[in-house]
Design an enzyme around this catalytic site. Structure first.
Site, PDB file in Angstrom:
ATOM      1  CB  SER A   1      69.559  27.109  51.362  1.00 27.96           C
ATOM      2  OG  SER A   1      68.891  27.924  52.302  1.00 27.96           O
TER       3      SER A   1
ATOM      4  CG  ASP B   1      71.100  30.648  51.543  1.00 25.81           C
ATOM      5  OD1 ASP B   1      71.282  30.142  50.429  1.00 25.81           O
ATOM      6  OD2 ASP B   1      70.152  30.355  52.288  1.00 25.81           O
TER       7      ASP B   1
END
Length: 748
Positions: free
Chosen positions: A73, A219
């Site tokens: 991320s 993610d």
């Protein structure tokens, strides 16, 4: 002799041991016998991830070289940029200087939109749009598509944009994402670096999933927020891990779908982090945990604070980190091979457009012509992508480079069309009330079908249900892809409530029903749209309440009409910059069967300028009938919010009118995209002149004077919001003898 040689050898070994630096001694004790390979693992955490930059600054100060970087991320953003050759100082500059609000707004500036799209947004209402694809309703896959984020990533790591495998980066790198289709961890070790970074930080519901190589990615924090095992698999001896922690939301924030979704993500993240933390070897590895306090995952504008927390946390671990320091000469040699401008693309050979299904590839012809067989013009490439994206047809447009044997790179533009198109169904609400018995409300339904044919024809329909119903439908057929010429047949059926005032007193209200069918011809040049056409029209006037100053009537008003529109405002709701000019002409002609011939010309000019949080806007308009007498319902009205705010809606009407308003507003709160732009407090000073207001009975010729020629002054104070569902206002209008309260949803 042998005994003396042995003694000398033993003495030399002892001397070597005593003069070896502590770090090397530690490496020997660890069993490496050389400088250990160090893997840097950076966790996800949204805006909190800026703390990673602070850790990098300390590692640089302590001369600790990194051999492998793995990130998830926001950790992949920082880690990927560092691995691509950006120094911690350059990273800090880029992250703190970028406007994150702009970055999280997919659209390019409104002034770059096509004229037709600006026109559709010129009178916004509370609005919610879903897609219609193959006869089924579809929602967008995320609140934002990440178009501006993708372009930012491209520019951030441009020094490594021709690298095809991440082991060829200055520092080998891996980005972690989650395969949305099967929930498995995916380790990006090759491909375009910006794509890997964008996939790794595609927070579900916020970002649309990243489509790449036939898969959908979101993610990586869902499966491996602290990917220590991935770094181990790359053959490192030591892990330096930075865990930002996400924590859980308190119960009072779990009362909405946003809060519940955020908590679900936090639960998944924290569970896999606990597993990863057990993989740390306390004897060798170093775990750094910044104390981010109240900095949340969405506080991107607090990047500088987050960076400082990283510096503080790394400083606390200096004793453990010092074991891996190297000499100044060694570190300088390491830096020399890893940091610098890199090898950005320079010469472009061919350009390839990928991903198109509905959109005509010729839309990209201008972009191709500017780049093919030329030196790369990155600024122009970004500008052209934003212009094409502003048409509203794409979910995302990104680019990458592929080296070729000839030394000229292949530029590949990946254009992902909206998966929820090409039809778009909108639901909205409009409301206007002056609390003087005059209120307009309506439920709005729109449908837009795009790319009906290869020239980009559109069929748009707008249906409003309420006390001012309307059905407007238009088929917009460009004659070329540039829309330099178009034809637009239309049908317009509407009913309005037109009040008649005599002085301050409302004496009657009429239902005015109009029906028009016609065709416009037009052109769009440099963002300015000009159109003109013929129409057949009929108007019915029926008394609703009050004195019958005008009879019920059925009037034919066929004729010609025209419009010019120039618009560079940055927002249709509460503009802070730009200008909008519109000129509308209407001319019913007896030659086309009209009962009455007259000319109606209306000019609007709006401009805004801002300094900091403060905005000053100027609003001017004027109307003229050029000596002809217009029916009452077509005369120019004044009265209403920011239109002589101290008076009732459309309290005055006349054949000639001039109006000006100076409006000041201050942004008192910012709203993060895609929620909106901001909340405002403002005030206005307004003046309006009208000629004598009168209505003429067409049957008797009797003329009823309703208001005298005069210049009237008024002002207002108001609270406003500019959000993704449209603007809304609560205002108090003031004149010399009283005031009026206004509530509006939609543009005043």
């Amino acid at each position: 002799m042998r005994r003396n040689l042995f003694a000398l050898f033993a003495i030399a070994l002892a001397a070597l041991y005593l003069t070896t630096p502590t770090s090397a001694a530690a490496a020997s004790e660890g069993g490496w016998g050389h400088r250990p390979r160090i893997g840097l693992v950076l966790s996800g955490g949204g805006a909190r991830g800026s703390a990673h930059i602070g850790v990098l600054k300390v590692l640089e100060k302590m001369r600790i070289p990194v051999d492998v970087v793995v990130g998830t991320s926001m950790g992949s953003l920082v880690g990927g940029s560092y691995a691509a050759g950006l120094s911690p100082q350059e990273l800090e500059r880029r992250v703190t200087e970028v406007n994150w609000d702009t970055l999280f707004n997919d659209d390019p500036p409104r002034k770059e939109w096509p004229a037709r799209r600006k026109q559709a947004s010129a009178n916004p209402t509370w609005d919610f749009t879903v897609g219609v694809h193959n006869g089924k309703l579809k929602l967008p896959p995320g609140a934002i598509s990440g178009e501006q984020v993708q372009l930012f990533f491209n520019d951030l790591v441009k020094g490594a944009e021709t690298v095809q495998t991440f082991d060829q980066l200055p520092i080998p790198f891996r980005a972690i994402a989650t395969n949305l289709e099967n929930g498995e961890m995916h380790v990006f070790d090759h491909g375009p670096l910006p794509v890997a970074m964008r996939a790794s930080m595609s927070v579900p519901t916020l970002f649309a999933p990243m489509q790449w190589d036939g898969n959908l990615y979101v993610d990586g924090g869902l499966v491996r927020n602290l990917p220590i095992d991935v770094a181990r698999d790359m053959g490192v001896d030591v892990i330096i891990a930075v865990n930002l922690g996400s924590g859980y939301l308190p119960r009072d924030e779990l009362g909405s779908i946003v809060g519940v979704t955020g908590q679900m993500i936090a639960i998944l993240t924290e569970q896999n982090v606990k597993v990863s933390l057990k993989q740390i070897d306390p004897a060798r590895d170093v775990l750094i945990v910044p104390d981010l306090g109240d900095i949340t995952s969405s506080d991107f504008n607090r990047a500088k604070e987050a960076i400082e927390t990283g510096v503080t946390a790394a400083d606390k671990m200096k004793a453990k980190l010092a074991r891996y320091s190297v000499s100044e000469a060694e570190y300088a040699a390491w830096q020399q091979t890893r940091f610098g401008p890199g090898h950005p693309a320079e010469h472009i050979g061919d350009v390839r457009i990928e991903g198109l299904v509905r959109v005509n590839p010729e839309v990209f012809d201008g972009l191709v012509a500017e780049q093919k067989d030329r030196l790369l013009n990155r600024a122009r490439l970004t500008q052209d992508i934003e212009k094409i994206y502003g048409r509203g047809d794409f979910e995302r447009i990104s680019y990458r480079f592929q080296p070729t044997k000839g030394g000229r790179d292949l530029l590949i533009v990946n254009a992902v069309e909206k998966s929820w198109g090409p039809g778009y169904l909108g639901l909205g609400l409009g409301l206007s009330s002056d609390y003087k018995g005059d209120g307009i409300f309506g439920l709005r339904v729109t449908y837009d079908q795009t790319w009906v044919n290869r020239l980009g024809a559109e069929w748009s329909t707008d249906l409003t249900l309420g006390n001012a119903p309307r059905l407007y439908t238009e088929f917009y057929q460009p004659l070329d892809l540039d829309r330099s010429a178009f034809v637009a047949p239309f049908l317009d059926l509407n009913q309005t409530l037109e009040s008649m005032f005599q002085g301050k007193q409302r004496i009657a209200r009429y239902d005015v029903t109009r029906a028009r069918i016609g065709t416009d011809l037009g052109t769009t040049l440099h963002g300015t749209e000009v159109r003109a056409g013929l129409y057949l029209g009929q108007t019915r006037v029926n008394l609703d309440t009050g004195a019958p100053a005008l009879p019920n009537a059925k009037i034919t008003d066929s004729g010609v009409r025209g419009r010019l529109l120039y618009d560079t405002l940055d927002s249709a709701g509460a503009p802070r910059f730009g200008t909008r000019i519109s000129l509308e002409l209407l001319n019913p002609l007896t030659e086309m069967g009209a009962n009455l011939s007259y000319t109606r010309a209306m000019l609007h000019y709006d401009t805004a300028y801002s300094e900091g949080l403060n905005t000053l806007a100027l609003k001017l308009k004027g109307g003229a009938s050029f000596g002809t007498q217009m029916p009452y319902y077509d005369q120019f009205p004044l009265g209403g919010f920011l239109n002589l705010s101290g008076y009732a809606n459309d309290q005055f009407r006349a054949n000639n009118m001039a109006f000006g308003a100076l409006i000041y507003y201050r942004k008192i709160a910012s709203l993060s995209p895609p929620i909106g732009r901001g909340l405002y407090l403002g005030a206005s000073l307004e003046a309006g002149w009208l000629s004598v207001g009168a209505a003429t009975n067409p049957n008797t010729g009797q003329r009823v004077v309703l208001s005298k020629e005069a210049t009237r002054i008024s002002g207002s104070v108001f609270f406003g919001s500019d959000t993704w569902i449209g603007p809304a206002y609560l205002g108090l209008g003031i004149n010399g003898s009283g005031g009026t309260v206004y509530v509006l949803i939609g543009r005043p």
